[in-house]
Motif scaffolding. Structure first.
Motif, PDB file in Angstrom:
ATOM      1  N   ASP A  48       0.828  -1.194   0.000  1.00 14.24           N
ATOM      2  CA  ASP A  48       0.000   0.000   0.000  1.00 14.24           C
ATOM      3  C   ASP A  48       0.874   1.261   0.000  1.00 14.24           C
ATOM      4  N   VAL A  49       0.642   2.139  -0.953  1.00 15.44           N
ATOM      5  CA  VAL A  49       1.501   3.316  -1.100  1.00 15.44           C
ATOM      6  C   VAL A  49       1.396   4.260   0.096  1.00 15.44           C
ATOM      7  N   MET A  50       0.342   4.128   0.880  1.00 19.92           N
ATOM      8  CA  MET A  50       0.202   4.997   2.046  1.00 19.92           C
ATOM      9  C   MET A  50       0.725   4.342   3.318  1.00 19.92           C
ATOM     10  N   ALA A  51       1.205   3.102   3.229  1.00 20.72           N
ATOM     11  CA  ALA A  51       1.738   2.417   4.405  1.00 20.72           C
ATOM     12  C   ALA A  51       3.020   3.105   4.855  1.00 20.72           C
ATOM     13  N   ASN A  52       3.025   3.556   6.094  1.00 18.12           N
ATOM     14  CA  ASN A  52       4.184   4.257   6.659  1.00 18.12           C
ATOM     15  C   ASN A  52       4.570   5.483   5.844  1.00 18.12           C
ATOM     16  N   SER A  53       3.587   6.051   5.169  1.00 15.78           N
ATOM     17  CA  SER A  53       3.877   7.227   4.350  1.00 15.78           C
ATOM     18  C   SER A  53       4.130   8.427   5.245  1.00 15.78           C
ATOM     19  N   ASP A  54       5.265   9.041   5.057  1.00 20.35           N
ATOM     20  CA  ASP A  54       5.623  10.210   5.840  1.00 20.35           C
ATOM     21  C   ASP A  54       6.090  11.286   4.859  1.00 20.35           C
TER      22      ASP A  54
END
Length: 557
Positions: A48-54
């Motif tokens: 998922d591209v938003m996993a752990n997205s910072d």
């Protein structure tokens, strides 16, 4: 001996053996690549591209702007030194057909934004893996060079670089996401290795190494302003590591060569210095910039006097650093943005915005958060920092760090924070002063880096541990080399038992770290949930694409 009286060049440096046995080094680097890629591949490079997205969202956005020739978005923590190579990485991936777009117009015109954005994030994650591999490879080169003229140097370098790759928390955590700290650490460590190698190199090679260090340091500041916390310790490395070579005869080039270096330093450095002076924050006296410059100049003069027999040689060496530093400024030609220069010159003003003493001011009405930090009307920096230091830092931050990182042995690398300094003390008692001083200074660096982060910012983000572990691992290599030299007098059985004990300790640390941390993505990367929803405020062109994820779309309302 004064260098002018000797005409015999120094023999090959510690790095000279590296080209030999290229096949063995290739296999070793392949192993390090696999270790560096393990965290991302285990969790899925296409997760998922938003996993752990910072910083992922902002990093992609800035890189696409650079490729489109558009001004990047000013951010208080800079990042240009990271966004620029990421932009080049996207271009290469687009040329290979691995991503559908590589610039902002292409992303905005894409028929399927989600697919295009996901491909860019995936490519960016591979870039993080590549950087992790480069840093692990630099560790391998550094340890290999330290074990000069000793058997088993390749195995020692592989063990310690492998420990650094997946035995700690910093490198593995950085390798699965898009953040500038990893690029900054690669550059800082490369500069450090160049400064460590310079005292043993020939005069001319030393100048090349000093120039390289200057360039790496400047780009590291472009990548991450907080890098200065680590960089401030680098000027002493040639003194610490060159102390035992200070009486070594050195062949000095003709005066015209040294004059040419100084002339080039003036020609290249003066325009950059003028630009920096014009970029000082409003109300800034330039005091701390002058203090840093004085410190660097003093280190150069002392090194020239002690190691080369004359302070003038230190001036030439400083000129080489200035040349490299100034040439690195040329990177702004790829995307001319005043904020890059402003950030490098005024890092303390910007960092103080995030310090305990400056947080209140930044949050005050009219401060504007990041926008307020971007204002050129910054003042009272020294007062903010002094207030932060006088007020100290909350003991709860130390407690939180210890409880979160050490419970359930989920950060086994911490054992080296105890063993390496303890071994350094033992070496000093045994009068192994060279190894003790070198490893001791690196341990001091690691400890003070943590302390400065805590004092200056009120916390030590676990993602910053890459700044610390790199020096502890290098110090461990120095300790092991000293122990290996002492072990020559031991019996064969004792030497084998010692090697098994060290290898067993490293294997245990790696196993525990993989089991407790690297296989748990949230534990390895403790980012705030939906942190991308904060950074999307800096991405106006694609801001609305994340409304559904952040719960701000009309349907959600």
């Amino acid at each position: 001996m004064h260098p002018e009286t000797n005409q015999h060049p120094h023999p090959k440096t510690a790095f000279a053996g590296i080209p030999q046995g290229a096949w063995g080094h290739t296999i070793t680097l392949g192993i390090l690549l696999a270790l560096s890629a393990f965290p991302s591949l285990y969790h899925g490079i296409g997760r998922d591209v938003m996993a752990n997205s910072d910083m992922d969202l902002l990093s992609v956005y800035e890189a696409l702007l650079i490729n489109a020739g558009q001004p990047i978005v000013p951010v208080a923590l800079n990042g240009y030194g990271y966004f620029l190579p990421l932009a080049a990485w996207f271009q290469v991936f687009d040329w290979l057909g691995l991503v559908p777009v590589h610039d902002m117009p292409g992303l905005l015109a894409s028929a399927d934004f989600g697919t295009a954005y996901a491909a860019l994030i995936k490519a960016g994650r591979w870039f993080s893996v590549f950087q992790a591999w480069i840093l692990a490879g630099l560790m391998y080169v550094g340890v290999y060079a330290l074990f000069e003229n000793q058997g088993g140097r390749r195995w020692a370098a592989l063990l310690l670089s492998g420990l650094f790759a997946i035995g700690g928390g910093g490198l593995a955590a950085q390798s699965v996401m898009l953040r500038p700290e990893l690029m900054a650490t690669v550059l800082i460590f490369a500069a450090a290795l160049a400064l460590i190698a310079a005292p043993k190199a020939t005069y001319n090679m030393g100048l090349w190494l000093l120039g390289l260090s200057g360039a790496c340091i400047h780009v590291a500041l472009m990548a991450k302003i907080q890098s200065v916390i680590v960089i401030m310790f680098l000027p002493l490395l040639p003194l610490v590591f060159g102390w035992w070579d200070r009486h070594r005869p050195t062949l000095v080039p003709p005066p015209r060569h040294r004059i040419a270096v100084l002339a080039a330093a003036v020609v290249l450095g003066l325009p950059v210095a003028i630009v920096f002076a014009q970029s000082l924050a409003s109300g800034s006296s330039g005091l701390y910039q002058a203090l840093i410059g004085t410190f660097v100049i003093a280190c150069a003069l002392v090194y020239g006097l002690l190691n080369l027999g004359g302070a003038g040689h230190g001036v030439v060496g400083l000129g080489a650093v200035v040349i490299g530093f100034s040439l690195a400024y040329g990177l702004v030609l790829f995307n001319s943005n005043w904020w890059v220069t402003y950030s490098v010159v005024n890092f303390l003003e910007l960092m103080s915005t995030y310090s305990p003493g400056g947080a209140v001011a930044a949050a005050a009405p009219g401060a504007g958060g990041l926008e307020g930090a971007a204002s050129p009307h910054l003042s009272g920096t020294i007062n903010k920092v002094a207030h932060s230091l006088i007020g100290g830092f909350s003991i709860t931050e130390i407690t939180r760090f210890l409880t979160e990182r050490l419970r359930n042995i989920d950060y086994p690398f911490a054992v080296f924070y105890l063993l390496v300094p303890a071994a350094t003390v033992i070496l000093a008692k045994l009068k192994k002063w060279e190894a003790a001083v070198k490893s001791g200074y690196l341990c001091l660096m690691a400890g003070l880096i943590v302390a400065v982060f805590w004092l200056g910012r009120g916390f030590f983000n676990f993602l910053y541990s890459v700044y610390v572990e790199v020096w502890v691992a290098l110090a461990a290599a120095i300790v092991l080399r000293a122990l290996a030299s002492m072990a020559t007098a031991w019996t064969l059985t004792a030497r084998r038992l010692g090697l098994l004990a060290i290898a067993g300790l490293i294997a245990a640390v790696v196993t525990l770290n993989v089991s407790f941390r690297l296989t748990d993505l949230s534990a390895a990367n403790p980012t705030t949930p939906k942190s991308a929803c904060f950074f999307r405020g800096l991405t106006p062109m694609i801001y609305d694409k994340f409304d559904a994820y952040c719960g701000t779309d009309k349907a959600a309302k």
